[in-house]
Write an enzyme that holds these catalytic residues in place. Structure first.
Site, mmCIF file in Angstrom:
data_model
loop_
_atom_site.group_PDB
_atom_site.id
_atom_site.type_symbol
_atom_site.label_atom_id
_atom_site.label_comp_id
_atom_site.label_asym_id
_atom_site.label_seq_id
_atom_site.Cartn_x
_atom_site.Cartn_y
_atom_site.Cartn_z
ATOM 1 N N TYR A 58 -1.846 -0.390 10.107
ATOM 2 C CA TYR A 58 -1.903 -0.927 8.745
ATOM 3 C C TYR A 58 -0.689 -0.465 7.937
ATOM 4 C CZ TYR A 58 -3.487 -1.737 3.951
ATOM 5 O OH TYR A 58 -3.572 -2.138 2.642
ATOM 6 N N SER A 107 0.844 -1.195 0.000
ATOM 7 C CA SER A 107 0.000 0.000 0.000
ATOM 8 C C SER A 107 0.878 1.243 0.000
ATOM 9 C CB SER A 107 -0.899 0.020 1.238
ATOM 10 O OG SER A 107 -1.518 1.288 1.392
#
Length: 249
Positions: free
Chosen positions: A160, A147
């Protein structure tokens, strides 16, 4: 003569998080490209739906309902692949969880542990158990879904983002350790995509403005092919090119 439309004919490809979203779309693409797909996910119903779609394009799949936190389950899968195929040609570590989007001090320990277990430790276990099989392939390819948050240090995305930053480093290290082999190891950043995970984290974004998983995996598939020569890189779907793992903001 090799069929150009089936660049993965007779190849074995394993995809985690294959029951929906990017994982399911990629599994279908790999099957259409000729690979026998080993589809791994917790959701049995989703795997069965995927199997129907793969059969519809003339492909084949093995469905493996395993939780990515099941370290022994991953090890058993590697043993089964060794006994049946003696190799693994494509590994895609796609399974991941978003976790809570909140200030670091508000994250519960159980959520923290779950994020690292699924997004980091499970991928390490995949590398640990599948590495001999990937090296046994004439053109092993490993891709891990990351990501852009991993290098942005954006508020409220802490756990995350940190797991994906750890994943990036793991990809680079694994690529360095396999540089003298036929194995190529890369990361893929899909960016905002029309998936259930993205909708859960950013419900205010109109999904119609986002690319679909089917569009995104068209750019991911080349990283799985024998023709891919890059290793230790991250491919960014939005930029449509390979980027440094920590590009300037």
């Amino acid at each position: 003569m090799t069929d150009a439309s089936k660049p993965l004919a007779d190849k074995i490809a394993l995809v985690t998080g294959a029951s929906r979203g990017i994982g399911a779309a990629l599994a279908l693409e790999l099957a259409a490209a000729g690979a026998h797909v080993v589809a791994v996910a917790r959701n049995v119903g989703g795997l069965e739906e995927l199997d129907d779609k793969i059969k519809a394009v003339g492909g084949t799949a093995t469905l493996v309902p395993v939780d990515m936190k099941d370290m022994d389950g991953i090890a058993r899968l590697a043993l089964a692949l060794h006994e049946r195929y003696k190799r693994l040609d494509v590994l895609v570590g796609n399974a991941g969880v978003l976790g809570p989007l909140s200030p670091l001090g508000h994250v519960e320990p159980k959520d923290w542990d779950n994020l690292f277990a699924v997004n980091v430790t499970a991928n390490w276990q995949l590398i640990r158990t599948m590495d001999p099989l990937l090296r046994a392939s004439t053109a092993g390819r490993a891709v891990f879904v990351t990501s852009g948050l991993s290098w942005r240090a954006q508020a409220y995305t802490g756990p995350y983002a940190m797991t994906k930053a750890a994943l990036n480093t793991m990809v680079q290290i694994y690529a360095a350790e396999t540089a003298s082999t036929n194995l190529r190891v890369n990361a893929f950043n899909p960016g905002p995509t029309r998936t259930r995970m993205y909708a859960a984290g950013w419900p205010g974004v109109d999904p119609e403005t986002l690319p679909t998983p089917e569009e995104v995996v068209k750019a991911l598939l080349p990283l799985c092919l024998p023709a891919c020569t890059e290793s230790g890189q991250v491919y960014d779907f939005i930029a449509k090119k390979f980027l440094a793992f920590h590009p300037p903001s």
